[in-house]
Design a protein around this motif. Structure first.
Motif, PDB file in Angstrom:
ATOM      1  N   ASP B 155      15.625  -7.244   4.432  1.00 33.61           N
ATOM      2  CA  ASP B 155      14.628  -7.687   5.238  1.00 33.61           C
ATOM      3  C   ASP B 155      14.434  -9.195   5.483  1.00 33.61           C
ATOM      4  OD1 ASP B 155      13.891  -5.003   6.171  1.00 33.61           O
ATOM      5  OD2 ASP B 155      11.971  -4.935   5.075  1.00 33.61           O
ATOM      6  N   THR B 156      14.664  -9.787   4.397  1.00 32.59           N
ATOM      7  CA  THR B 156      14.665 -11.233   4.578  1.00 32.59           C
ATOM      8  C   THR B 156      15.809 -11.791   5.465  1.00 32.59           C
ATOM      9  OG1 THR B 156      13.455 -11.295   2.318  1.00 32.59           O
ATOM     10  CG2 THR B 156      14.122 -13.299   3.106  1.00 32.59           C
ATOM     11  N   ASP B 158      17.131 -10.552   7.756  1.00 32.63           N
ATOM     12  CA  ASP B 158      16.790  -9.910   9.404  1.00 32.63           C
ATOM     13  C   ASP B 158      15.597 -10.979   9.768  1.00 32.63           C
ATOM     14  OD1 ASP B 158      18.468  -8.124   9.367  1.00 32.63           O
ATOM     15  OD2 ASP B 158      17.077  -6.427   8.958  1.00 32.63           O
ATOM     16  N   LEU B 159      14.826 -11.202   9.096  1.00 32.46           N
ATOM     17  CA  LEU B 159      13.584 -11.966   9.226  1.00 32.46           C
ATOM     18  C   LEU B 159      14.386 -13.536   9.791  1.00 32.46           C
ATOM     19  CD1 LEU B 159      10.635 -13.016   9.449  1.00 32.46           C
ATOM     20  CD2 LEU B 159      10.966 -13.918   7.174  1.00 32.46           C
ATOM     21  N   ALA B 160      15.217 -14.007   8.949  1.00 33.55           N
ATOM     22  CA  ALA B 160      15.820 -15.392   9.046  1.00 33.55           C
ATOM     23  C   ALA B 160      16.457 -15.513  10.276  1.00 33.55           C
ATOM     24  CB  ALA B 160      16.554 -15.798   7.813  1.00 33.55           C
ATOM     25  N   ARG B 161      17.175 -14.313  10.754  1.00 34.24           N
ATOM     26  CA  ARG B 161      17.919 -14.371  11.770  1.00 34.24           C
ATOM     27  C   ARG B 161      17.191 -14.400  13.144  1.00 34.24           C
ATOM     28  NH1 ARG B 161      22.165  -9.370  11.079  1.00 34.24           N
ATOM     29  NH2 ARG B 161      22.971  -9.927  13.254  1.00 34.24           N
ATOM     30  N   THR B 162      16.036 -13.411  13.073  1.00 34.80           N
ATOM     31  CA  THR B 162      15.172 -13.143  14.254  1.00 34.80           C
ATOM     32  C   THR B 162      14.602 -14.625  14.553  1.00 34.80           C
ATOM     33  OG1 THR B 162      13.541 -12.189  13.211  1.00 34.80           O
ATOM     34  CG2 THR B 162      14.739 -10.686  14.085  1.00 34.80           C
ATOM     35  N   LEU B 163      14.239 -15.280  13.400  1.00 38.15           N
ATOM     36  CA  LEU B 163      13.728 -16.638  13.534  1.00 38.15           C
ATOM     37  C   LEU B 163      14.434 -17.726  13.966  1.00 38.15           C
ATOM     38  CD1 LEU B 163      11.160 -16.601  10.629  1.00 38.15           C
ATOM     39  CD2 LEU B 163      10.504 -16.392  13.135  1.00 38.15           C
ATOM     40  N   ARG B 164      15.945 -17.407  13.957  1.00 37.10           N
ATOM     41  CA  ARG B 164      17.001 -18.205  14.400  1.00 37.10           C
ATOM     42  C   ARG B 164      17.186 -19.647  13.722  1.00 37.10           C
ATOM     43  NH1 ARG B 164      17.393 -17.828  20.839  1.00 37.10           N
ATOM     44  NH2 ARG B 164      15.386 -18.901  20.901  1.00 37.10           N
ATOM     45  N   GLY B 165      16.751 -19.258  12.330  1.00 38.39           N
ATOM     46  CA  GLY B 165      16.669 -20.666  11.448  1.00 38.39           C
ATOM     47  C   GLY B 165      18.326 -21.147  11.421  1.00 38.39           C
ATOM     48  N   LYS B 169      18.473 -24.450   6.854  1.00 38.72           N
ATOM     49  CA  LYS B 169      17.180 -24.033   6.699  1.00 38.72           C
ATOM     50  C   LYS B 169      17.153 -22.797   5.670  1.00 38.72           C
ATOM     51  CE  LYS B 169      13.842 -26.831   8.255  1.00 38.72           C
ATOM     52  NZ  LYS B 169      13.825 -27.263   9.728  1.00 38.72           N
ATOM     53  N   VAL B 170      17.910 -21.725   6.121  1.00 42.93           N
ATOM     54  CA  VAL B 170      18.162 -20.547   5.380  1.00 42.93           C
ATOM     55  C   VAL B 170      18.433 -20.934   3.894  1.00 42.93           C
ATOM     56  CG1 VAL B 170      19.159 -18.257   5.192  1.00 42.93           C
ATOM     57  CG2 VAL B 170      18.385 -19.182   7.300  1.00 42.93           C
TER      58      VAL B 170
END
Lengths: 254, 270
Positions: B155-156, B158-165, B169-170
């Motif tokens: 989930d984390t 996916d979160l990073a991907r949707t925030l386009r970091g 940064k990731v």
């Protein structure tokens, strides 16, 4: 705003593939709150992940504003089943994460973050670590995080699935207020019939795997909703109708 | 009877149990030496070892500081290069396929066998000893850090991907923090291995340090002195691991293994 036509998603190699989505066609207008409702494993989460650009459709076309989705769209907010909060940041830092990842100055977004947290009653927990919070509080923080950058599109993947019934009711109300406050389009995955009817302007019912659209129901309840609306006759008509669909699919036996 | 506050008494009991075990061990040892009149050249009694230490504390302190210095230098190098190497192989799959088998192969070579080679390359100063301590310690750091960097929940990700970091940064905001519990587990292993490496280095060539003390005392059949050095090593080993544990707690104030201690301190024992 969103136009899906004949979207098919298969997982695995061709001889042993599993079909998750079997020809989904849906149009979603700007400002709608659409719930995808169906049994576990029916592909509704997969469809949501395709919209988020973190999964690609095997065949069919999926357009946002007329352009094919080839990655996470602009101004997207997303909430997950497990809240996906970062344990090592406090609540405020977690809510500010989209600004940080988007290369924006966090200080500019701090007032908005505090305002969102205050709206869901977490004013006193701004500097707490996530592990000090209950499951419901954690999901509220995750909700604030997905709303920080005023998304045009918000995608939610069973965000309240793991919560108890009381907390779930409260979060439904909180989410309703938050999405009413600013104009946005929302797609919400759930397997709770009453949750779907309460929150949505439109409920789309999925069949068990492979996922197909069984029904597309407009919810004609007033836009501004309170929990009491669930006792109204219209609300009961909608949930009874949907439960009937599930019975017809053989998912519920009486 | 004097009233001892329950919390104080309980915390004393908790911390004294490990000491109690060591004390019992020493007492049995002392009694056995006296009872069976074991010759000190074979096995000196604990009191003799203590006497040896008390005879020249400053000298022993000097040797200890030297060995600890070598250990910490090797450990520090292992942390810096180990973490960097782990980041490289996790972030670039090609580098992993290119370098990781080589790294595992090199690690399979006994480091003790490399020690004489290091003397040829780096001379007889501190450098070869630090290098050996580094080589022995670095493997644990790399393996555990790489494991930690890969332990980000789906989930984390996916979160990073949707925030386009960005990847940086990731790495800085998510992966490194996820890796920290694993990293510290690796650091504890690496710390004790670095101490082993320092002693091995001093065995091969040295005029200083506890390894040198052991080797030269053995040459003169001065067994109490050998035991004195070994006793110091045991204490130093425990202290170095304890230091890593303290740093771990300070570095991860959010982590549950630290939280429980906090909780305990506030509410006291049940």
């Amino acid at each position: 705003m969103i136009r899906a036509s004949q979207v098919v998603k298969r997982f695995g190699s061709s001889d042993k593939s599993v079909t998750a989505l079997d020809g989904i066609s849906i149009d979603i207008e700007e400002g709608e709150f659409v719930s995808l409702l169906g049994p576990s494993g029916c592909g509704k989460s997969t469809f949501l992940r395709c919209l988020a650009g973190i999964e690609t459709a095997t065949t069919g076309s999926l357009l946002i504003d007329g352009k094919p989705i080839d990655g996470p769209p602009d101004r997207l907010g997303m909430a997950f089943q497990r809240d996906a909060l970062l344990d090592w940041f406090d609540v405020l830092e977690n809510v500010l994460l989209p600004a940080d990842f988007g290369g924006k100055r966090k200080r500019d977004y701090e007032p908005r973050a505090r305002e969102l947290l205050a709206m869901v009653g977490l004013k006193g927990f701004v500097n707490a670590y996530p592990r000090a919070l209950s499951g419901g509080m954690r999901q509220r923080v995750a909700m604030c995080r997905s709303l920080l950058l005023d998304p045009r599109l918000i995608l939610m993947d069973e965000p309240f699935g793991a919560l108890d019934a009381l907390t779930r009711d409260q979060l439904n109300v909180d989410l309703h207020h938050l999405t009413q406050q600013r104009r946005m389009t929302a797609v919400f995955v759930t397997h709770s019939i009453s949750e779907a009817v309460f929150l949505s302007t439109r409920v789309i019912v999925f069949s068990p795997r492979p996922g197909r659209v069984v029904a597309d129901i407009r919810i004609g309840l007033p836009r501004e909703r309170r929990l009491a609306v669930r006792e109204s006759k219209e609300f009961g008509d909608y949930t009874r109708h949907i439960r009937g669909l599930f019975e017809k699919m053989g998912l519920i036996h009486d | 009877m004097i009233e001892i506050p329950a919390a104080l008494w309980s915390s004393f009991r908790r911390s004294s149990i490990p000491l109690l075990g060591a004390l019992a061990f020493l007492v049995i040892w002392e009694i056995a030496c006296r009872l069976f009149s074991i010759r000190p050249i074979l096995l000196p009694s604990p009191l003799m070892v203590l006497h040896e230490l008390a005879a020249s504390p400053a000298w022993f302190a000097e040797q200890t500081i030297y060995t600890v210095g070598i250990t910490l230098a090797g450990f520090a190098a292992a942390v810096v290069f180990g973490v960097l190497f782990a980041i490289l192989i996790v972030e670039w799959k090609l580098l992993e396929r290119l370098l990781f088998p080589l790294f595992v192969g090199l690690n399979s070579v006994p480091k003790v066998a490399l020690a004489p080679l290091f003397i040829i390359w780096f001379g007889v100063g501190d450098t070869p000893k630090v290098a050996i301590a580094f080589l022995i310690a670095v493997f644990a750091v790399v393996i555990d850090t790489a494991l930690g960097l890969r332990s980000v929940p789906p989930d984390t990700i996916d979160l990073a991907r949707t925030l386009r970091g960005s990847r940086l940064k990731v790495l800085l905001r998510v992966k490194l923090f996820c890796a920290m519990p694993h990293l510290f587990a690796g650091l504890k292993v690496a710390m004790s291995l670095a101490l082993v490496g320092a002693i091995v280095g001093e065995f091969v060539s040295s005029q200083r340090g506890l390894g040198y003390v052991i080797l030269s005392a053995q040459g003169m059949f001065d067994t109490p002195r050998v035991f004195a050095a070994i006793a110091i090593l045991a204490v130093v080993g425990v202290a170095l691991i304890a230091a890593v544990t303290v740093i771990e707690r300070l570095a991860m104030p959010w982590h549950h293994s630290t939280e429980r201690h906090e909780h305990w301190r506030i509410t006291g024992p049940k």
